[in-house]
Design a protein around this motif. Sequence first.
Motif, mmCIF file in Angstrom:
data_model
loop_
_atom_site.group_PDB
_atom_site.id
_atom_site.type_symbol
_atom_site.label_atom_id
_atom_site.label_comp_id
_atom_site.label_asym_id
_atom_site.label_seq_id
_atom_site.Cartn_x
_atom_site.Cartn_y
_atom_site.Cartn_z
ATOM 1 N N MET A 1 -78.058 60.823 -61.485
ATOM 2 C CA MET A 1 -76.653 60.619 -61.195
ATOM 3 C C MET A 1 -76.294 59.171 -61.452
ATOM 4 N N ASN A 2 -75.090 58.979 -61.906
ATOM 5 C CA ASN A 2 -74.679 57.611 -62.188
ATOM 6 C C ASN A 2 -74.031 56.964 -60.966
ATOM 7 N N ASN A 3 -73.906 55.658 -61.034
ATOM 8 C CA ASN A 3 -73.378 54.894 -59.899
ATOM 9 C C ASN A 3 -71.947 55.267 -59.570
ATOM 10 N N GLN A 4 -71.160 55.560 -60.588
ATOM 11 C CA GLN A 4 -69.763 55.913 -60.349
ATOM 12 C C GLN A 4 -69.668 57.189 -59.509
ATOM 13 N N PHE A 5 -70.447 58.197 -59.877
ATOM 14 C CA PHE A 5 -70.457 59.441 -59.106
ATOM 15 C C PHE A 5 -70.883 59.174 -57.672
ATOM 16 N N THR A 6 -71.947 58.388 -57.494
ATOM 17 C CA THR A 6 -72.450 58.088 -56.153
ATOM 18 C C THR A 6 -71.370 57.419 -55.317
ATOM 19 N N GLU A 7 -70.682 56.452 -55.885
ATOM 20 C CA GLU A 7 -69.605 55.756 -55.172
ATOM 21 C C GLU A 7 -68.470 56.715 -54.822
ATOM 22 N N GLN A 8 -68.119 57.569 -55.764
ATOM 23 C CA GLN A 8 -67.031 58.516 -55.527
ATOM 24 C C GLN A 8 -67.418 59.535 -54.457
ATOM 25 N N PHE A 9 -68.659 60.013 -54.501
ATOM 26 C CA PHE A 9 -69.104 60.970 -53.485
ATOM 27 C C PHE A 9 -69.188 60.299 -52.121
ATOM 28 N N ASP A 10 -69.650 59.059 -52.081
ATOM 29 C CA ASP A 10 -69.674 58.313 -50.822
ATOM 30 C C ASP A 10 -68.262 58.188 -50.246
ATOM 31 N N GLY A 11 -67.287 57.981 -51.135
ATOM 32 C CA GLY A 11 -65.892 57.924 -50.702
ATOM 33 C C GLY A 11 -65.425 59.244 -50.110
ATOM 34 N N LEU A 12 -65.862 60.333 -50.709
ATOM 35 C CA LEU A 12 -65.533 61.665 -50.188
ATOM 36 C C LEU A 12 -66.110 61.847 -48.789
ATOM 37 N N ILE A 13 -67.364 61.479 -48.606
ATOM 38 C CA ILE A 13 -68.003 61.596 -47.289
ATOM 39 C C ILE A 13 -67.312 60.690 -46.278
ATOM 40 N N GLU A 14 -66.957 59.495 -46.703
ATOM 41 C CA GLU A 14 -66.274 58.557 -45.806
ATOM 42 C C GLU A 14 -64.958 59.163 -45.311
ATOM 43 N N LYS A 15 -64.164 59.701 -46.227
ATOM 44 C CA LYS A 15 -62.867 60.280 -45.858
ATOM 45 C C LYS A 15 -63.064 61.546 -45.022
ATOM 46 N N TYR A 16 -64.022 62.388 -45.393
ATOM 47 C CA TYR A 16 -64.301 63.609 -44.632
ATOM 48 C C TYR A 16 -64.678 63.257 -43.200
ATOM 49 N N THR A 17 -65.534 62.262 -43.037
ATOM 50 C CA THR A 17 -65.959 61.825 -41.711
ATOM 51 C C THR A 17 -64.759 61.352 -40.902
ATOM 52 N N GLU A 18 -63.892 60.590 -41.544
ATOM 53 C CA GLU A 18 -62.696 60.084 -40.873
ATOM 54 C C GLU A 18 -61.767 61.225 -40.453
ATOM 55 N N LEU A 19 -61.547 62.176 -41.340
ATOM 56 C CA LEU A 19 -60.666 63.299 -41.019
ATOM 57 C C LEU A 19 -61.277 64.225 -39.973
ATOM 58 N N LEU A 20 -62.583 64.289 -39.933
ATOM 59 C CA LEU A 20 -63.288 65.157 -38.991
ATOM 60 C C LEU A 20 -63.366 64.547 -37.602
ATOM 61 N N THR A 21 -63.587 63.233 -37.541
ATOM 62 C CA THR A 21 -63.883 62.590 -36.256
ATOM 63 C C THR A 21 -62.926 61.460 -35.866
ATOM 64 N N GLY A 22 -62.138 60.987 -36.800
ATOM 65 C CA GLY A 22 -61.269 59.848 -36.527
ATOM 66 C C GLY A 22 -61.963 58.515 -36.725
ATOM 67 N N GLU A 23 -63.227 58.550 -37.092
ATOM 68 C CA GLU A 23 -64.018 57.342 -37.333
ATOM 69 C C GLU A 23 -64.710 57.490 -38.684
ATOM 70 N N ASN A 24 -65.208 56.382 -39.219
ATOM 71 C CA ASN A 24 -65.921 56.499 -40.496
ATOM 72 C C ASN A 24 -66.993 55.440 -40.690
ATOM 73 N N ASP A 25 -67.638 55.027 -39.604
ATOM 74 C CA ASP A 25 -68.690 54.029 -39.752
ATOM 75 C C ASP A 25 -69.891 54.634 -40.484
#
Length: 84
Positions: A1-25
């Motif tokens: 996997m390339n770095n761009q995909f990894t960064e984009q997927f990390d962004g997805l997880i970050e936003k999902y975590t925020e929408l799920l819990t209200g936090e994103n640490d």
Amino acid sequence: MNNQFTEQFDGLIEKYTELLTGENDPELQEKVRYWALYSYIAKSMPALAKHWNATYPEAKQDMIKLIQEIKKLNDDYREQKEKA
């Protein structure tokens, strides 16, 4: 996997975590990764999840605690949003 995909997927997880819990640490994001993957495995291959649970009972207990933690965070977050 390339770095761009990894960064984009990390962004997805970050936003999902925020929408799920209200936090994103970062620590919570990692917990959500485990929770989401385990949940998917348990639904798509329940025999595998059952085998893992039987093979690693201590890890199963850790997973139960993790699931309860995320559920509580989600319930608290939804309750907080309803009050606002």
